[in-house]
Structure formats: structure tokens, C-alpha cells
Design a protein around this motif. Structure first.
Motif, PDB file in Angstrom:
ATOM      1  N   GLY A 136       0.807  -1.211   0.000  1.00  0.00           N
ATOM      2  CA  GLY A 136       0.000   0.000   0.000  1.00  0.00           C
ATOM      3  C   GLY A 136       0.841   1.262   0.000  1.00  0.00           C
ATOM      4  O   GLY A 136       1.993   1.263   0.441  1.00  0.00           O
ATOM      5  N   LEU A 137       0.259   2.349  -0.482  1.00  0.00           N
ATOM      6  CA  LEU A 137       0.972   3.609  -0.644  1.00  0.00           C
ATOM      7  C   LEU A 137       0.565   4.660   0.394  1.00  0.00           C
ATOM      8  O   LEU A 137       0.850   5.844   0.215  1.00  0.00           O
ATOM      9  N   ALA A 138      -0.091   4.235   1.468  1.00  0.00           N
ATOM     10  CA  ALA A 138      -0.592   5.207   2.449  1.00  0.00           C
ATOM     11  C   ALA A 138       0.519   6.005   3.111  1.00  0.00           C
ATOM     12  O   ALA A 138       0.307   7.132   3.545  1.00  0.00           O
ATOM     13  N   GLY A 139       1.721   5.435   3.195  1.00  0.00           N
ATOM     14  CA  GLY A 139       2.825   6.141   3.838  1.00  0.00           C
ATOM     15  C   GLY A 139       3.634   7.011   2.903  1.00  0.00           C
ATOM     16  O   GLY A 139       4.594   7.652   3.324  1.00  0.00           O
ATOM     17  N   ALA A 140       3.242   7.044   1.623  1.00  0.00           N
ATOM     18  CA  ALA A 140       3.976   7.827   0.633  1.00  0.00           C
ATOM     19  C   ALA A 140       3.372   9.220   0.498  1.00  0.00           C
ATOM     20  O   ALA A 140       2.318   9.530   1.055  1.00  0.00           O
ATOM     21  N   THR A 141       4.045  10.066  -0.262  1.00  0.00           N
ATOM     22  CA  THR A 141       3.475  11.368  -0.601  1.00  0.00           C
ATOM     23  C   THR A 141       2.544  11.214  -1.794  1.00  0.00           C
ATOM     24  O   THR A 141       2.592  10.217  -2.532  1.00  0.00           O
ATOM     25  N   ASP A 142       1.691  12.210  -1.994  1.00  0.00           N
ATOM     26  CA  ASP A 142       0.803  12.177  -3.156  1.00  0.00           C
ATOM     27  C   ASP A 142       1.602  12.076  -4.452  1.00  0.00           C
ATOM     28  O   ASP A 142       1.256  11.309  -5.358  1.00  0.00           O
ATOM     29  N   GLU A 143       2.676  12.859  -4.534  1.00  0.00           N
ATOM     30  CA  GLU A 143       3.478  12.878  -5.765  1.00  0.00           C
ATOM     31  C   GLU A 143       4.099  11.509  -6.030  1.00  0.00           C
ATOM     32  O   GLU A 143       4.087  11.009  -7.161  1.00  0.00           O
ATOM     33  N   TYR A 144       4.645  10.886  -4.975  1.00  0.00           N
ATOM     34  CA  TYR A 144       5.275   9.579  -5.171  1.00  0.00           C
ATOM     35  C   TYR A 144       4.232   8.531  -5.545  1.00  0.00           C
ATOM     36  O   TYR A 144       4.483   7.667  -6.400  1.00  0.00           O
ATOM     37  N   ALA A 145       3.055   8.584  -4.907  1.00  0.00           N
ATOM     38  CA  ALA A 145       2.004   7.618  -5.232  1.00  0.00           C
ATOM     39  C   ALA A 145       1.619   7.714  -6.704  1.00  0.00           C
ATOM     40  O   ALA A 145       1.477   6.690  -7.393  1.00  0.00           O
ATOM     41  N   ARG A 146       1.447   8.921  -7.215  1.00  0.00           N
ATOM     42  CA  ARG A 146       1.111   9.098  -8.632  1.00  0.00           C
ATOM     43  C   ARG A 146       2.220   8.540  -9.524  1.00  0.00           C
ATOM     44  O   ARG A 146       1.957   7.864 -10.521  1.00  0.00           O
ATOM     45  N   THR A 147       3.474   8.851  -9.156  1.00  0.00           N
ATOM     46  CA  THR A 147       4.606   8.391  -9.958  1.00  0.00           C
ATOM     47  C   THR A 147       4.652   6.872 -10.026  1.00  0.00           C
ATOM     48  O   THR A 147       4.852   6.277 -11.105  1.00  0.00           O
ATOM     49  N   VAL A 148       4.466   6.224  -8.892  1.00  0.00           N
ATOM     50  CA  VAL A 148       4.538   4.767  -8.835  1.00  0.00           C
ATOM     51  C   VAL A 148       3.385   4.123  -9.604  1.00  0.00           C
ATOM     52  O   VAL A 148       3.582   3.158 -10.356  1.00  0.00           O
ATOM     53  N   LEU A 149       2.183   4.642  -9.442  1.00  0.00           N
ATOM     54  CA  LEU A 149       1.047   4.068 -10.152  1.00  0.00           C
ATOM     55  C   LEU A 149       1.203   4.219 -11.663  1.00  0.00           C
ATOM     56  O   LEU A 149       0.902   3.299 -12.430  1.00  0.00           O
ATOM     57  N   THR A 150       1.673   5.381 -12.094  1.00  0.00           N
ATOM     58  CA  THR A 150       1.907   5.590 -13.525  1.00  0.00           C
ATOM     59  C   THR A 150       2.985   4.643 -14.039  1.00  0.00           C
ATOM     60  O   THR A 150       2.854   4.063 -15.130  1.00  0.00           O
ATOM     61  N   ALA A 151       4.063   4.482 -13.264  1.00  0.00           N
ATOM     62  CA  ALA A 151       5.146   3.591 -13.676  1.00  0.00           C
ATOM     63  C   ALA A 151       4.661   2.150 -13.793  1.00  0.00           C
ATOM     64  O   ALA A 151       5.027   1.436 -14.746  1.00  0.00           O
ATOM     65  N   CYS A 152       3.829   1.704 -12.854  1.00  0.00           N
ATOM     66  CA  CYS A 152       3.302   0.334 -12.917  1.00  0.00           C
ATOM     67  C   CYS A 152       2.382   0.160 -14.116  1.00  0.00           C
ATOM     68  O   CYS A 152       2.444  -0.856 -14.822  1.00  0.00           O
ATOM     69  N   ARG A 153       1.537   1.149 -14.368  1.00  0.00           N
ATOM     70  CA  ARG A 153       0.647   1.075 -15.536  1.00  0.00           C
ATOM     71  C   ARG A 153       1.450   0.984 -16.826  1.00  0.00           C
ATOM     72  O   ARG A 153       1.199   0.112 -17.671  1.00  0.00           O
TER      73      ARG A 153
END
Length: 315
Positions: free
Chosen positions: A289-306
Motif C-alpha cells: 500500500g501507498l498510504a505512507g507515501a506522498t501524493d506525488e510519489y504515489a502518482r509516480t509509482v502508479l503511472t510507472a506500474c501502468r
């Protein structure tokens, strides 16, 4: 997901992910956390907060109402944004073993110490998740609903590593056959395929398969032995491959889609399966889960996985 804005979180996952989901936002407080939200789904087993821990209560109270209100608000937002969605949509809840290791009996001590209470908890959770999945299906009539059971405590439960309330001892290990039966009770109750998620080491893949799960979600960085993974995949188990760190490295940036794709590709090649099979059996995800990340990092990671998933599908 990080932050407290469910509308924004739902927009992000719908826009960035091939398999979007109903976000969990634990930063909103008790009842939005994994244990509280999942325990609120129990049927005829009300819960309450006591000393910052969830326990079985004598009757429904304010804490349970808060958890259910948060869930209802999230479901309304899901319906508003994803009501016409036609792909696979995921919802998630804690599994019975993790709940038993994190919800207390009324007299104290985790439910895990009482096998009868664990069975009752499991049957109650199965009933609750059956209703939850049915409600999501009614709200998203064109989607295929997928249920994720989060079992981060499963390896510790099996190994007898859950500490007692005093911290001086540990509860007895739960036998693999018993654990598989408990998971099977939940898997067979819901009218949806189930992916079991565990971001700990030593995920018991044979147990996951025997419980009837359609897929397993794990952190690739914690995979120490390849043979069990290969055997599970060869037997048809789907793999949600956690290939991107859930937290950013100190002073570092999020991974690129090429880096994420390369991690999945390397594992697949080491397993010896043909590349054409990868896109059929693997979904690329963050490690946890990404709850401990920043909004910016969460977006970056989700985009990278997609984008990594798209790269791999085109190879």
C-alpha cells in the motif's frame, strides 16, 4: 493511498490503473484503517476501539458507525465516478488470519488465542464480504468485481510469531491446513475471484492455491525462493507482481516504467516461462500500500506500474 480526499484518490486510481480499486485512506483515522474498515464488515460481531485497538463489543456503538459511515461515503464516490466502468474493479479487506491477529476478544487478548472465536470471526467475515461484493456489483453493474484479501500477518500466524498482549510470549502457530480452511471459507463465500495479498516474507503459495485464490499479490523484493513461485504460476495462479517500492528511497525519485518492467521481466526470465505468457498471468503493482507515501510519489509509482504493464504486454 495517502491523504484524506477520497474523490481525488478515486480519480487517480481510475485514471492510472488497468485494475482500479476502491481506495483506502487510513490517514482519516480510526475506521478508515485496514483493520477497522474490515472489522466493520463483520456480521453480528460488532467492534469498538479500546486503548487504540479494535475489539469485539457487546453492541454496535459510535466507533462502528464511524467506520460504516466512511465506507458508505467511499462507496458513493466510487459509484459517482465508476458507475459506467466496464473493466475489472478491485475491492479489498483484511483476511481472517490477519483480523484474528489484530482484533481483541472482549476479555482481552487477540482473537487468535481462541480457535472457536477465529472460526466465528471467519464465518462472520465471509457473510460480510459476500454482502459487500454484492453491493459493489449492484453499484458497478458493468464491471467485473475482484476481491483482494490482505493477509500481511499470515506468515507470522503460521510460524507462531504473533506476540501475546504481554509481549513476553507468542501465540501457538496455526496449522497450514487450518489456515487454508479458514481462507477457503471466505473465498468460497464471495461471488468473485479472490487475490490474496501478502507483503511479508515467506508467503505460503501452496496454501494460497489450496484455499482457492485466483491470484497472489506479493513484494518481488522479498521473494527468496523461485521454485514455489514457479510451481504456483505453472499451476495457473495469477501473479500481482509488486515491482515498485511503496515508499520512496531517501532523497530519491520514484522508479521509471522501464525499471519496473525490467524487475518483472528479470523474474519471469529466471522462472523460465515464455514471454507471451507474462501478459496473460501477471499484473504489475506497487509492492504494498501507498498510504505512507506522498501524493506525488504515489502518482509516480502508479503511472510507472501502468506503463510497465503496457511495455510488457507489447513485447
Amino acid at each position: 493511498m495517502p491523504d484524506t480526499d477520497i474523490a481525488e484518490a478515486q480519480r487517480i486510481v481510475l485514471g492510472e490503473l488497468p485494475v482500479p480499486h476502491l481506495p483506502e485512506l487510513p490517514a482519516r483515522g480510526p475506521g478508515a484503517d485496514l483493520v477497522g474498515r474490515s472489522a466493520a464488515l463483520l456480521v453480528d460481531l460488532p467492534v469498538e476501539l479500546y486503548a487504540a485497538r479494535w475489539r469485539i463489543a457487546g453492541r454496535p456503538g459510535r466507533d462502528l458507525r464511524q467506520a460504516l459511515d466512511l465506507l458508505e461515503r467511499d462507496l458513493d464516490q466510487m459509484t459517482e465516478q465508476a458507475g459506467e466502468f466496464t473493466g475489472t474493479f478491485k475491492v479489498q479487506a483484511a483476511g481472517p488470519l490477519t483480523l484474528a491477529a489484530n482484533v481483541e476478544l472482549p476479555v482481552g487478548g487477540w482473537m487468535l488465542r481462541d480457535p472457536g472465536a477465529v472460526r466465528e470471526l471467519t464465518e462472520s467475515l465471509a457473510d460480510g464480504l459476500r454482502g459487500h461484493v454484492a453491493q459493489v456489483r449492484r453499484r458497478l453493474p458493468r464491471a467485473t468485481v475482484l476481491l483482494q484479501l490482505d493477509e500481511p500477518a499470515l506468515p507470522a500466524v503460521l510460524a507462531g510469531r504473533i506476540p501475546t498482549e504481554s509481549g513476553l510470549g507468542a501465540y501457538r502457530p496455526v496449522e497450514s491446513g487450518t489456515a487454508a480452511g479458514l481462507l477457503r471459507t471466505v473465498v468460497s463465500a464471495v461471488d468473485a475471484p479472490v487475490v490474496l495479498h501478502c507483503c511479508a516474507r515467506d508467503v505460503p503459495l501452496e496454501l494460497v492455491r489450496s484455499a482457492g485464490a485466483a491470484a497472489v499479490a506479493l513484494d518481488l523484493a522479498l521473494v527468496d525462493r523461485l521454485d514455489p513461485v514457479g510451481e504456483a504460476i505453472d499451476a495457473g495462479l495469477g501473479l500481482f507482481a509488486g515491482a515498485a517500492p511503496a515508499l520512496p528511497p531517501p532523497g530519491g525519485r520514484g522508479p521509471s516504467s522501464a525499471q519496473v518492467a525490467d524487475r518483472v521481466r528479470q523474474l519471469w526470465d529466471r522462472l523460465g516461462f515464455p514471454r507471451a505468457r507474462l501478459a496473460e498471468q501477471v499484473v504489475v503493482t506497487p509492492a504494498c500500500g501507498l498510504a505512507g507515501a506522498t501524493d506525488e510519489y504515489a502518482r509516480t509509482v502508479l503511472t510507472a506500474c501502468r506503463d510497465a504493464g503496457r511495455r510488457l504486454a507489447e513485447e
